[in-house]
Each structure stands twice: as structure tokens, then as C-alpha cells.
Design a protein around this motif. Structure first.
Motif, PDB file in Angstrom:
ATOM      1  N   LEU A   1     -22.301  26.011 -11.193  1.00 55.76           N
ATOM      2  CA  LEU A   1     -23.318  25.016 -10.834  1.00 55.76           C
ATOM      3  C   LEU A   1     -22.740  24.015  -9.836  1.00 55.76           C
ATOM      4  CD1 LEU A   1     -24.775  26.259 -13.303  1.00 55.76           C
ATOM      5  CD2 LEU A   1     -25.593  23.946 -13.843  1.00 55.76           C
ATOM      6  N   THR A   2     -23.532  23.649  -8.850  1.00 56.59           N
ATOM      7  CA  THR A   2     -23.123  22.641  -7.878  1.00 56.59           C
ATOM      8  C   THR A   2     -23.234  21.258  -8.516  1.00 56.59           C
ATOM      9  OG1 THR A   2     -25.367  22.320  -7.090  1.00 56.59           O
ATOM     10  CG2 THR A   2     -24.075  24.064  -6.011  1.00 56.59           C
ATOM     11  N   CYS A   3     -22.736  20.237  -7.802  1.00 60.29           N
ATOM     12  CA  CYS A   3     -22.841  18.881  -8.351  1.00 60.29           C
ATOM     13  C   CYS A   3     -24.302  18.468  -8.524  1.00 60.29           C
ATOM     14  CB  CYS A   3     -22.104  17.886  -7.449  1.00 60.29           C
ATOM     15  SG  CYS A   3     -20.307  18.054  -7.553  1.00 60.29           S
ATOM     16  N   ALA A   4     -25.152  18.892  -7.601  1.00 63.25           N
ATOM     17  CA  ALA A   4     -26.576  18.562  -7.720  1.00 63.25           C
ATOM     18  C   ALA A   4     -27.179  19.225  -8.958  1.00 63.25           C
ATOM     19  CB  ALA A   4     -27.319  19.002  -6.460  1.00 63.25           C
TER      20      ALA A   4
ATOM     21  N   THR B   1     -11.191  12.601  -5.056  1.00 67.82           N
ATOM     22  CA  THR B   1     -11.635  13.124  -3.761  1.00 67.82           C
ATOM     23  C   THR B   1     -11.378  14.626  -3.678  1.00 67.82           C
ATOM     24  OG1 THR B   1     -11.159  11.007  -2.712  1.00 67.82           O
ATOM     25  CG2 THR B   1     -11.337  12.919  -1.253  1.00 67.82           C
ATOM     26  N   LEU B   2     -10.222  15.052  -4.167  1.00 68.24           N
ATOM     27  CA  LEU B   2      -9.911  16.482  -4.138  1.00 68.24           C
ATOM     28  C   LEU B   2     -10.889  17.284  -5.005  1.00 68.24           C
ATOM     29  CD1 LEU B   2      -5.990  16.375  -4.337  1.00 68.24           C
ATOM     30  CD2 LEU B   2      -7.388  16.987  -2.352  1.00 68.24           C
ATOM     31  N   SER B   3     -11.230  16.708  -6.158  1.00 67.00           N
ATOM     32  CA  SER B   3     -12.172  17.377  -7.052  1.00 67.00           C
ATOM     33  C   SER B   3     -13.540  17.527  -6.384  1.00 67.00           C
ATOM     34  CB  SER B   3     -12.304  16.582  -8.360  1.00 67.00           C
ATOM     35  OG  SER B   3     -13.350  17.087  -9.151  1.00 67.00           O
ATOM     36  N   THR B   4     -13.976  16.457  -5.731  1.00 67.50           N
ATOM     37  CA  THR B   4     -15.289  16.503  -5.075  1.00 67.50           C
ATOM     38  C   THR B   4     -15.269  17.477  -3.894  1.00 67.50           C
ATOM     39  OG1 THR B   4     -15.661  14.210  -5.730  1.00 67.50           O
ATOM     40  CG2 THR B   4     -17.089  15.070  -4.017  1.00 67.50           C
ATOM     41  N   TRP B   5     -14.162  17.496  -3.186  1.00 64.81           N
ATOM     42  CA  TRP B   5     -14.025  18.439  -2.061  1.00 64.81           C
ATOM     43  C   TRP B   5     -14.062  19.872  -2.576  1.00 64.81           C
ATOM     44  CZ3 TRP B   5      -9.549  21.382  -0.125  1.00 64.81           C
ATOM     45  CH2 TRP B   5      -9.767  21.935   1.152  1.00 64.81           C
ATOM     46  N   ARG B   6     -13.342  20.125  -3.665  1.00 63.83           N
ATOM     47  CA  ARG B   6     -13.313  21.464  -4.238  1.00 63.83           C
ATOM     48  C   ARG B   6     -14.714  21.892  -4.694  1.00 63.83           C
ATOM     49  NH1 ARG B   6     -10.295  24.556  -2.809  1.00 63.83           N
ATOM     50  NH2 ARG B   6      -8.445  24.931  -4.058  1.00 63.83           N
ATOM     51  N   ALA B   7     -15.519  20.899  -5.072  1.00 63.66           N
ATOM     52  CA  ALA B   7     -16.887  21.204  -5.509  1.00 63.66           C
ATOM     53  C   ALA B   7     -17.858  21.240  -4.323  1.00 63.66           C
ATOM     54  CB  ALA B   7     -17.346  20.169  -6.536  1.00 63.66           C
TER      55      ALA B   7
ATOM     56  N   ALA C   1     -22.641  10.379 -10.620  1.00 68.48           N
ATOM     57  CA  ALA C   1     -22.072  10.437 -11.974  1.00 68.48           C
ATOM     58  C   ALA C   1     -21.586  11.850 -12.292  1.00 68.48           C
ATOM     59  CB  ALA C   1     -23.103   9.988 -13.000  1.00 68.48           C
ATOM     60  N   ALA C   2     -22.295  12.844 -11.772  1.00 64.93           N
ATOM     61  CA  ALA C   2     -21.887  14.238 -12.016  1.00 64.93           C
ATOM     62  C   ALA C   2     -20.526  14.510 -11.387  1.00 64.93           C
ATOM     63  CB  ALA C   2     -22.935  15.192 -11.454  1.00 64.93           C
ATOM     64  N   LYS C   3     -20.315  13.978 -10.175  1.00 68.12           N
ATOM     65  CA  LYS C   3     -19.024  14.181  -9.508  1.00 68.12           C
ATOM     66  C   LYS C   3     -17.895  13.536 -10.313  1.00 68.12           C
ATOM     67  CE  LYS C   3     -21.073  13.758  -4.944  1.00 68.12           C
ATOM     68  NZ  LYS C   3     -21.065  13.011  -3.676  1.00 68.12           N
ATOM     69  N   VAL C   4     -18.145  12.321 -10.795  1.00 70.81           N
ATOM     70  CA  VAL C   4     -17.119  11.612 -11.574  1.00 70.81           C
ATOM     71  C   VAL C   4     -16.852  12.348 -12.888  1.00 70.81           C
ATOM     72  CG1 VAL C   4     -16.582   9.469 -12.804  1.00 70.81           C
ATOM     73  CG2 VAL C   4     -17.644   9.376 -10.543  1.00 70.81           C
ATOM     74  N   THR C   5     -17.929  12.800 -13.525  1.00 74.61           N
ATOM     75  CA  THR C   5     -17.776  13.514 -14.804  1.00 74.61           C
ATOM     76  C   THR C   5     -16.956  14.790 -14.615  1.00 74.61           C
ATOM     77  OG1 THR C   5     -19.914  12.656 -15.533  1.00 74.61           O
ATOM     78  CG2 THR C   5     -19.043  14.533 -16.749  1.00 74.61           C
ATOM     79  N   LEU C   6     -17.257  15.511 -13.536  1.00 77.10           N
ATOM     80  CA  LEU C   6     -16.521  16.750 -13.267  1.00 77.10           C
ATOM     81  C   LEU C   6     -15.048  16.447 -12.995  1.00 77.10           C
ATOM     82  CD1 LEU C   6     -16.366  19.791 -12.721  1.00 77.10           C
ATOM     83  CD2 LEU C   6     -17.088  19.325 -10.359  1.00 77.10           C
ATOM     84  N   TRP C   7     -14.792  15.442 -12.189  1.00 75.49           N
ATOM     85  CA  TRP C   7     -13.397  15.070 -11.890  1.00 75.49           C
ATOM     86  C   TRP C   7     -12.646  14.680 -13.160  1.00 75.49           C
ATOM     87  CZ3 TRP C   7     -12.161   9.612 -12.232  1.00 75.49           C
ATOM     88  CH2 TRP C   7     -10.797   9.350 -12.021  1.00 75.49           C
ATOM     89  N   ARG C   8     -13.288  13.840 -13.985  1.00 75.36           N
ATOM     90  CA  ARG C   8     -12.646  13.385 -15.223  1.00 75.36           C
ATOM     91  C   ARG C   8     -12.357  14.578 -16.144  1.00 75.36           C
ATOM     92  NH1 ARG C   8     -16.522   9.498 -17.402  1.00 75.36           N
ATOM     93  NH2 ARG C   8     -17.488  11.361 -18.236  1.00 75.36           N
ATOM     94  N   ALA C   9     -13.339  15.482 -16.222  1.00 76.09           N
ATOM     95  CA  ALA C   9     -13.165  16.662 -17.081  1.00 76.09           C
ATOM     96  C   ALA C   9     -12.002  17.516 -16.588  1.00 76.09           C
ATOM     97  CB  ALA C   9     -14.454  17.477 -17.099  1.00 76.09           C
ATOM     98  N   ARG C  10     -11.935  17.717 -15.276  1.00 76.87           N
ATOM     99  CA  ARG C  10     -10.844  18.521 -14.717  1.00 76.87           C
ATOM    100  C   ARG C  10      -9.487  17.903 -15.037  1.00 76.87           C
ATOM    101  NH1 ARG C  10     -13.515  19.995  -8.873  1.00 76.87           N
ATOM    102  NH2 ARG C  10     -13.546  22.241  -9.170  1.00 76.87           N
ATOM    103  N   GLU C  11      -9.406  16.595 -14.826  1.00 78.41           N
ATOM    104  CA  GLU C  11      -8.116  15.924 -15.045  1.00 78.41           C
ATOM    105  C   GLU C  11      -7.733  15.923 -16.515  1.00 78.41           C
ATOM    106  OE1 GLU C  11      -5.853  14.850 -12.840  1.00 78.41           O
ATOM    107  OE2 GLU C  11      -7.106  15.821 -11.348  1.00 78.41           O
ATOM    108  N   ARG C  12      -8.700  15.713 -17.372  1.00 80.83           N
ATOM    109  CA  ARG C  12      -8.387  15.707 -18.816  1.00 80.83           C
ATOM    110  C   ARG C  12      -7.993  17.103 -19.285  1.00 80.83           C
ATOM    111  NH1 ARG C  12     -12.918  11.283 -20.863  1.00 80.83           N
ATOM    112  NH2 ARG C  12     -11.694   9.493 -20.210  1.00 80.83           N
ATOM    113  N   PHE C  13      -8.737  18.088 -18.800  1.00 88.06           N
ATOM    114  CA  PHE C  13      -8.407  19.458 -19.186  1.00 88.06           C
ATOM    115  C   PHE C  13      -7.003  19.804 -18.690  1.00 88.06           C
ATOM    116  CE2 PHE C  13      -8.053  23.982 -18.705  1.00 88.06           C
ATOM    117  CZ  PHE C  13      -8.716  24.500 -19.796  1.00 88.06           C
ATOM    118  N   ARG C  14      -6.724  19.455 -17.438  1.00 81.91           N
ATOM    119  CA  ARG C  14      -5.416  19.780 -16.838  1.00 81.91           C
ATOM    120  C   ARG C  14      -4.283  19.117 -17.631  1.00 81.91           C
ATOM    121  NH1 ARG C  14      -2.084  17.783 -12.860  1.00 81.91           N
ATOM    122  NH2 ARG C  14      -3.293  15.866 -12.720  1.00 81.91           N
ATOM    123  N   THR C  15      -4.471  17.836 -17.951  1.00 86.02           N
ATOM    124  CA  THR C  15      -3.438  17.106 -18.687  1.00 86.02           C
ATOM    125  C   THR C  15      -3.245  17.695 -20.086  1.00 86.02           C
ATOM    126  OG1 THR C  15      -4.083  15.136 -17.476  1.00 86.02           O
ATOM    127  CG2 THR C  15      -2.726  14.795 -19.420  1.00 86.02           C
ATOM    128  N   GLN C  16      -4.356  17.946 -20.772  1.00 83.02           N
ATOM    129  CA  GLN C  16      -4.280  18.489 -22.138  1.00 83.02           C
ATOM    130  C   GLN C  16      -3.663  19.878 -22.152  1.00 83.02           C
ATOM    131  OE1 GLN C  16      -4.942  17.173 -25.101  1.00 83.02           O
ATOM    132  NE2 GLN C  16      -5.555  15.206 -24.253  1.00 83.02           N
TER     133      GLN C  16
END
Lengths: 214, 71
Positions: free
Chosen positions: A176-179, B18-24, A191-206
Motif C-alpha cells: 500500500l502507498t502512503c495515500a 526522510t529516507l523512509s518517506t523516499w523509500r515509500a 500522519a501515515a508517513k510518520v507512522t510508517l517511519w516510526r514502525a520501520r525504526e521500531r521494528f528495525r531496533t527490536q
């Protein structure tokens, strides 16, 4: 009749209480009222416009939805139940849904809503964590399921908040795209972009931590 | 690296957000092309994106339990 025979192609767990049951029920009633096949066809056609389209839609998306709900809830039974509910709701509004630009985003929005409600009902997610624990035990005892990485991924997903988990799974697995994420989660695109970024970082760290521990 | 840190050795201090948004594929076109040029030369950003790629691969490699596949 062919339409109803097609139920046989559904997975066994859906066949018993298929999302097509409203149609099946109406067909049975029609059959009872008049056994003429001509009448049966006419009645089925009259009460079930778009059944073929719905079945195609179901076939195209069922695996994605059940996989998504399994990752969201951590429970096979809940995934089955919520998938049925998702497609039942879709059927009830299918005339509208199929006219949408992104019917898949709408489908995932319903599934997400149901999953979040389910998780909320679990009160703190204790039952889901227990389910994952049981899942882990089961995989250890099943040689076919001894895939260490996969276990770690499942457990790591479960450490994310339900909304973060939804964003990551919907984007990374189902594309799914951010939209579309925004529509599925009922939030703004930003908010979707931020949520996705946060999820990626948390998943990566965990995930990194769990790899270091093992 | 914590979730709010910029990549530590990135000369442009490109953030992971920014990298996450770019990747998306959700950065504005001009920003996206500037970032693409930068990423080609930045080992830090490349490493961060590689971690995202690995994460996506792990997630996509998951298989459903047999009971849910209908087989």
C-alpha cells in the motif's frame, strides 16, 4: 447453480460459513419454494447482482486479508473470524465498494478497524502475546516450522503498537502507498508517513536486539 | 542509532524519516531526485536503506500457517 458450486473452491475454513452465505441462504429458500431450475436461476440472479464480481474480488484479496489479520492479531481463529466479518461487510456494500478508486484500501480499512477493536477487547493484548508464545512453542515442536528468522519476525511485529504494525504490514507486505495507508488507517497522509517511519525504526531496533540476544 | 537520530556520518544529515518517506515513493519529485543523487554517494544512507530492504524481505518471507492457506 454454478455460482453456488463455486463455494467449493473456497478454503475449508471459509466454506462452512462463507461470506457468500446470504446468497446461499436466499438460493436455498428459492429452491425450497420452487424446485424449477429456471426459477432458481432467475431468483438467484435477481437477489445477487454482482455475485461473480464479488467472488472475484474475494478470491483476489482473501489471502491478503487473512494474512494481514493473522499478523495483526497473532491468532489464527481471530484471523478467520475477522476475515469473514470483513468480507461480509464488503458484500453488504459491494455496489459502492467496487466503484471506489482504491477498493483494496477500503477493504484494509475495514479489516484494520475490526483488528483494532479485537485487540482493544483483548485488554492490553495479553491474550495475543500468549498466542504468540503458544505459536513459538508449536513451531519449535514442528520440524517443518523451524525457521528461526520467521519466528523472530513474528515476535518482533507483536512488539509494535497495533497501528504501527498495521502500517508496516500493509506497506511492506501488501504494497500500500502512503495515500492508501492513510485511507486504510483513517489518518492523514502526513500522519501515515510518520507512522510508517516510526514502525520501520521500531521494528528495525527490536529485530536487531532480538538478533543480538540470540 | 535511535529512531530520531540522523544517520551519523551523513554529510547532509538526512534523517531516517526522510529516507523512509523516499523509500515509500512519497517525497516531492524535486526532493526525491536530489536525495537519489545523494544516496548514490552516501554510505550511511545506503546502509540505512539496506536495513529497510532487509526488513521488507524478512516480512515478505513470512508464510501463513497451513490452517489459513486453505490447502
Amino acid at each position: 447453480m454454478g455460482q453456488f458450486m463455486s463455494l467449493l473452491r473456497l478454503p475449508a475454513w471459509l466454506r462452512t460459513t462463507s461470506p457468500l452465505w446470504p446468497i446461499q441462504l436466499l438460493a436455498t429458500e428459492a429452491e425450497t419454494a420452487d424446485s424449477s431450475s429456471a426459477v432458481r436461476t432467475e431468483v438467484a440472479g435477481a437477489v445477487a447482482p454482482g455475485l461473480d464480481d464479488f467472488e472475484a474480488f474475494f478470491t483476489r484479496h482473501e489471502r491478503e486479508v487473512v494474512g494481514y489479520l493473522w499478523r495483526m492479531t497473532g491468532e489464527e481463529q481471530a484471523a478467520r473470524d475477522l476475515t469473514q466479518e470483513t468480507f461480509l461487510r464488503t458484500w453488504q456494500r459491494f455496489d459502492q465498494v467496487r466503484a471506489y478508486d482504491q477498493p483494496k484500501a477500503w477493504l484494509f480499512r475495514v479489516a484494520t478497524h475490526l483488528a483494532l477493536n479485537h485487540l482493544r477487547d483483548q485488554a492490553t493484548g495479553a491474550k495475543a502475546r500468549q498466542a504468540w508464545s503458544q505459536c513459538e512453542h508449536a513451531t519449535q515442536s514442528d520440524p517443518a516450522m523451524r525457521i528461526v528468522n520467521q519466528d523472530a519476525v513474528l515476535q518482533t511485529l507483536q512488539t509494535l503498537s497495533p497501528r504501527d504494525r498495521a502500517a508496516l504490514v500493509l506497506h511492506s507486505i501488501y504494497g500500500l502507498t502512503c495515500a492508501e495507508l492513510a485511507r486504510s488507517l483513517g489518518i492523514s497522509r502526513s500522519a501515515a508517513k510518520v507512522t510508517l517511519w516510526r514502525a520501520r525504526e521500531r521494528f528495525r531496533t527490536q529485530h536487531q536486539r532480538s538478533e543480538e540476544r540470540s | 542509532m535511535t529512531i530520531t537520530d540522523a544517520a551519523p556520518t551523513c554529510s547532509l544529515q538526512i534523517t531516517s524519516q526522510t529516507l523512509s518517506t523516499w523509500r515509500a515513493d512519497d517525497l516531492p519529485t524535486r526532493e526525491a531526485s536530489l536525495l537519489a543523487a545523494h544516496v548514490g554517494e552516501c554510505a550511511s544512507c545506503q546502509a540505512h536503506l539496506a536495513a529497510y530492504d532487509k526488513m521488507d524481505s524478512l516480512l515478505r518471507a513470512q508464510t501463513l500457517p497451513q490452517g489459513l492457506t486453505g490447502n
